[in-house]
Design an enzyme around this catalytic site. Structure first.
Site, PDB file in Angstrom:
ATOM      1  CG  ASP A   1       2.538  11.563  -1.835  1.00  0.00           C
ATOM      2  OD1 ASP A   1       1.543  12.322  -1.809  1.00  0.00           O
ATOM      3  OD2 ASP A   1       2.553  10.441  -1.307  1.00  0.00           O
TER       4      ASP A   1
ATOM      5  CG  ASP B   1      -1.154  10.775   8.511  1.00  0.00           C
ATOM      6  OD1 ASP B   1      -2.076  10.771   7.681  1.00  0.00           O
ATOM      7  OD2 ASP B   1      -0.290  11.668   8.558  1.00  0.00           O
TER       8      ASP B   1
END
Length: 240
Positions: free
Chosen positions: A8, A129
């Site tokens: 990330d 998500d």
């Protein structure tokens, strides 16, 4: 089942967030390309990259870090965050990215997902998500009224390569994945599903691997950085 190590990216560094909160970022490596090469050296088949700044900005922000990773390894990589138009999709695929992940636009502009999947077979995934069963967008900053399963089913005929399903409440929390909801989603659609969020032990990987649904893979981040999962050991476990 493929194990996807996660990198990330925030401000050019490899970080992990707690439940998607940008103010709760832990920096694990100042050099994301070096981090990628560590994962590749351990034998991973894929890399999972996220441009966190890009997810909020709606356009690529950590492009230099992603390009450095792509230039140093031939291991296929998928990228999500800030990819919201065809020009950006084409740009990333032309730079050697194996797969783009479309999240926010999957809700706001599903026709773009369909168009991209037709234009680039096997190279477009949808990122879903979820927060309490509802889809979150814009770097998880906004929760919609869209049900996760409904969104996934809407792309059944689109030709997308995979669905990356993340339970936001589990992400970075080291509390284990939501095996039940992941399996339910994977059993509801024919599209390959990749589990994400909370994968923090070999037992979690075993649970996902035997969840009763044909999962394509699982993404893990913090557990690999913290040493809770040994990547080599995990890869051997999944091969066996």
């Amino acid at each position: 089942m493929i194990l996807y190590p996660a990198i990330d990216l925030k401000d050019g560094k490899a970080v992990r967030l707690l439940r998607g909160d940008m103010d709760k970022a832990t920096v694990f490596n100042d050099d994301p390309a070096a981090q990628a090469m560590e994962f590749v050296a351990a034998g991973c088949e894929w890399l999972h990259l996220v441009d966190l700044n890009g997810a909020f900005a709606g356009e690529p922000v950590n492009a230099a870090a992603v390009e450095a990773i792509l230039s140093q390894t031939k291991t296929p990589a998928q990228l999500g965050g800030g990819i919201r138009d065809m020009a950006t999709i084409e740009m990333w695929l032309s730079k050697g990215l194996a797969r783009v992940i479309l999240g926010t636009v999957a809700v706001e502009n599903p026709d773009l997902v369909r168009e991209a999947a037709r234009a680039f077979p096997g190279k477009v995934a949808v990122g879903i998500d979820a927060k309490d069963g509802k889809v979150a967008t814009k770097g998880w900053a906004e929760v919609t009224d869209v049900e996760t399963t409904d969104l996934a089913k809407s792309f059944e005929d689109a030709g997308v390569a995979a669905i990356i399903y993340t339970d936001i409440n589990r992400d970075g929390a080291m509390q284990g994945p939501n095996v039940e909801s992941t399996a339910a989603l994977a059993n509801a659609v024919s599209i390959p599903v990749i589990a994400s969020g909370g994968v923090s032990s070999l037992e979690d990987l075993k649970a996902l691997n035997s969840c009763g649904a044909p999962l394509n893979g699982a993404i893990s981040g913090r557990a690999l950085y913290d040493g809770a999962i040994d990547l080599k050991e995990a890869l051997e476990l999944l091969k066996a």
